[in-house]
Design an enzyme around this catalytic site. Structure first.
Site, PDB file in Angstrom:
ATOM      1  N   ASP A  57       0.846  -1.201   0.000  1.00 30.67           N
ATOM      2  CA  ASP A  57       0.000   0.000   0.000  1.00 30.67           C
ATOM      3  C   ASP A  57       0.881   1.252   0.000  1.00 30.67           C
ATOM      4  O   ASP A  57       0.394   2.375  -0.112  1.00 30.67           O
ATOM      5  CB  ASP A  57      -1.007  -0.009   1.159  1.00 30.67           C
ATOM      6  CG  ASP A  57      -0.341  -0.017   2.522  1.00 30.67           C
ATOM      7  OD1 ASP A  57       0.895  -0.120   2.599  1.00 30.67           O
ATOM      8  OD2 ASP A  57      -1.074   0.072   3.535  1.00 30.67           O
ATOM      9  N   SER A  58       2.212   1.056   0.055  1.00 31.56           N
ATOM     10  CA  SER A  58       3.153   2.158  -0.156  1.00 31.56           C
ATOM     11  C   SER A  58       2.925   2.785  -1.528  1.00 31.56           C
ATOM     12  O   SER A  58       3.413   3.883  -1.798  1.00 31.56           O
ATOM     13  CB  SER A  58       4.599   1.666  -0.041  1.00 31.56           C
ATOM     14  OG  SER A  58       4.809   0.548  -0.887  1.00 31.56           O
ATOM     15  N   ASP A  96      -1.006  -6.273  -0.530  1.00 33.32           N
ATOM     16  CA  ASP A  96      -1.071  -5.649   0.795  1.00 33.32           C
ATOM     17  C   ASP A  96      -2.511  -5.210   1.060  1.00 33.32           C
ATOM     18  O   ASP A  96      -3.068  -4.441   0.272  1.00 33.32           O
ATOM     19  CB  ASP A  96      -0.161  -4.412   0.760  1.00 33.32           C
ATOM     20  CG  ASP A  96       0.392  -4.065   2.112  1.00 33.32           C
ATOM     21  OD1 ASP A  96       0.105  -4.784   3.074  1.00 33.32           O
ATOM     22  OD2 ASP A  96       1.145  -3.070   2.184  1.00 33.32           O
ATOM     23  N   LYS A 126      -1.093  -9.579   2.751  1.00 32.18           N
ATOM     24  CA  LYS A 126      -0.388  -9.125   3.954  1.00 32.18           C
ATOM     25  C   LYS A 126      -1.314  -8.226   4.762  1.00 32.18           C
ATOM     26  O   LYS A 126      -2.023  -7.396   4.199  1.00 32.18           O
ATOM     27  CB  LYS A 126       0.889  -8.359   3.570  1.00 32.18           C
ATOM     28  CG  LYS A 126       1.619  -7.777   4.779  1.00 32.18           C
ATOM     29  CD  LYS A 126       2.997  -7.268   4.433  1.00 32.18           C
ATOM     30  CE  LYS A 126       3.037  -5.880   3.885  1.00 32.18           C
ATOM     31  NZ  LYS A 126       2.465  -4.820   4.768  1.00 32.18           N
ATOM     32  N   GLU A 128      -1.414  -5.793   8.481  1.00 32.61           N
ATOM     33  CA  GLU A 128      -0.615  -5.165   9.529  1.00 32.61           C
ATOM     34  C   GLU A 128      -1.234  -5.441  10.902  1.00 32.61           C
ATOM     35  O   GLU A 128      -2.460  -5.400  11.040  1.00 32.61           O
ATOM     36  CB  GLU A 128      -0.554  -3.647   9.319  1.00 32.61           C
ATOM     37  CG  GLU A 128       0.224  -3.239   8.085  1.00 32.61           C
ATOM     38  CD  GLU A 128       0.390  -1.730   7.958  1.00 32.61           C
ATOM     39  OE1 GLU A 128       0.015  -0.983   8.898  1.00 32.61           O
ATOM     40  OE2 GLU A 128       0.903  -1.295   6.913  1.00 32.61           O
ATOM     41  N   GLU A 195       9.175  -4.082  10.670  1.00 32.40           N
ATOM     42  CA  GLU A 195       9.554  -2.752  10.154  1.00 32.40           C
ATOM     43  C   GLU A 195       9.904  -1.794  11.287  1.00 32.40           C
ATOM     44  O   GLU A 195       9.189  -1.710  12.300  1.00 32.40           O
ATOM     45  CB  GLU A 195       8.382  -2.184   9.330  1.00 32.40           C
ATOM     46  CG  GLU A 195       8.665  -0.777   8.792  1.00 32.40           C
ATOM     47  CD  GLU A 195       7.726  -0.326   7.687  1.00 32.40           C
ATOM     48  OE1 GLU A 195       6.865  -1.125   7.261  1.00 32.40           O
ATOM     49  OE2 GLU A 195       7.858   0.834   7.253  1.00 32.40           O
TER      50      GLU A 195
HETATM   51  O1  KIV Z   1       3.499  -1.122   1.694  1.00 31.97           O
HETATM   52  C1  KIV Z   1       4.661  -1.551   1.668  1.00 31.97           C
HETATM   53  O2  KIV Z   1       5.424  -1.335   0.735  1.00 31.97           O
HETATM   54  C2  KIV Z   1       5.101  -2.352   2.800  1.00 31.97           C
HETATM   55  C3  KIV Z   1       6.562  -2.665   2.889  1.00 31.97           C
HETATM   56  C4  KIV Z   1       7.322  -1.455   3.204  1.00 31.97           C
HETATM   57  C5  KIV Z   1       6.840  -3.768   3.812  1.00 31.97           C
HETATM   58  O3  KIV Z   1       4.320  -2.704   3.624  1.00 31.97           O
END
Ligand code: KIV
Length: 277
Positions: A57-58, A96, A126, A128, A195
């Site tokens: 989600d970055s 994510d 993924k 969090e 992280e």
């Molecule tokens: O969103 C992302 O890119 C991440 C990584 C930094 C682990 O969660």
């Protein structure tokens, strides 16, 4: 696929799977993870032998211009996951789950995880968090979708953290993080991203788990490392954190190319005979 130096054709890589990732920890073979949000990046990273492509989600901050990952939606991540999946990478594709796509209820989490696999072509998702995501993680794993955990400086909690600050500096927080990592392992996660935590804690969690840890600002003692591709390429226009190592300066290269193109057009040097019919 051909070797860029010898021109000889290389055998295609076998598809990377969650059991293969677990096996890499057992063999102490470091796991290499990069974010990818589009087709060409997925193809190039896959050709370079990257093990896991994370549609993070970055993408909100590095591609879509948001100030945090909080505005990123399921539709945003789905759109980019489809682009990455179209590259048919051997690398494991992890989607994510964005903010508010798994927090409301276990049912909501399962439905959205299913969309990333069914409509996005992801191999895994993924989430969090620790204790608060234990139930959704368990259910998603039960229906057959591999889950990667994420602990420490989890960016979707930036408001609660009061900024992007290194987490778990105190003893109580460190003990809680180890417990939560063990909980995620018991819920069926096949790997956990750590992280923004002290390197010593990253190594301790890694020793305490059977599943691999993937570090980002969590020290060299993790089983693998992940970076945001735009940070690694020098293509992120904001300030990169201390844990980033730059392997290219693509923002400079792009700026220079755009300036040269502009100058060529202005001077009527483009197109030339070779670029004309
Ligand atoms: O969103 C992302 O890119 C991440 C990584 C930094 C682990 O969660």
């Amino acid at each position: 696929m051909s070797d860029p130096t010898t021109g000889a054709s290389k055998a295609p890589r076998a598809k990377v799977t969650p059991p293969a990732i677990l096996e890499m920890k057992r063999r102490q073979d470091p796991i290499v993870v990069l974010t990818a949000y589009d087709y060409p990046t997925a193809r190039l990273a896959d050709e370079a032998g990257i093990d896991i492509l994370l549609v993070g989600d970055s993408l909100g901050t590095v591609v879509l211009g948001y100030e945090s990952t909080l505005p990123v939606t399921v539709e945003d991540v789905l759109h980019h996951t489809r682009a990455v999946s179209r590259a048919r990478p051997a690398a494991l594709v992890v989607a994510d789950m964005p903010f508010m796509s798994y927090q409301v209820s276990v049912e909501q989490a399962v439905r959205n995880a299913g969309r990333f696999v069914q409509q996005g072509g992801a191999d895994a998702v993924k989430l969090e968090g620790g204790e608060r995501v234990a139930e959704p993680v368990k259910r998603i794993v039960e229906i057959g979708i591999p889950v990667m955990g994420h602990l420490g400086l989890t960016p979707q909690s930036v408001l609660a953290f009061g900024g992007y600050k290194v987490q778990a500096r105190g003893e109580a927080d460190q003990e809680r993080l180890v417990r939560e990592a063990q909980l995620l392992e018991s819920c069926g996660c096949f790997a956990i991203v750590l992280e923004g935590i002290p390197a010593r804690l990253g190594a301790e969690v890694t020793r305490a788990l059977r599943i691999p840890t993937i570090g980002i600002g969590a020290g060299v003692g993790c089983d693998g490392q992940v970076l945001v591709t735009h940070d690694l390429l020098g293509l992120f226009l904001g300030r990169s954190p201390k844990f980033v190592r730059r392997y290219a300066a693509l923002a400079d290269a792009m700026r220079e190319a755009f300036e040269r193109f502009r100058a060529d057009v202005k001077a009527r040097r483009f197109p030339g005979d070779a670029e004309s019919y």
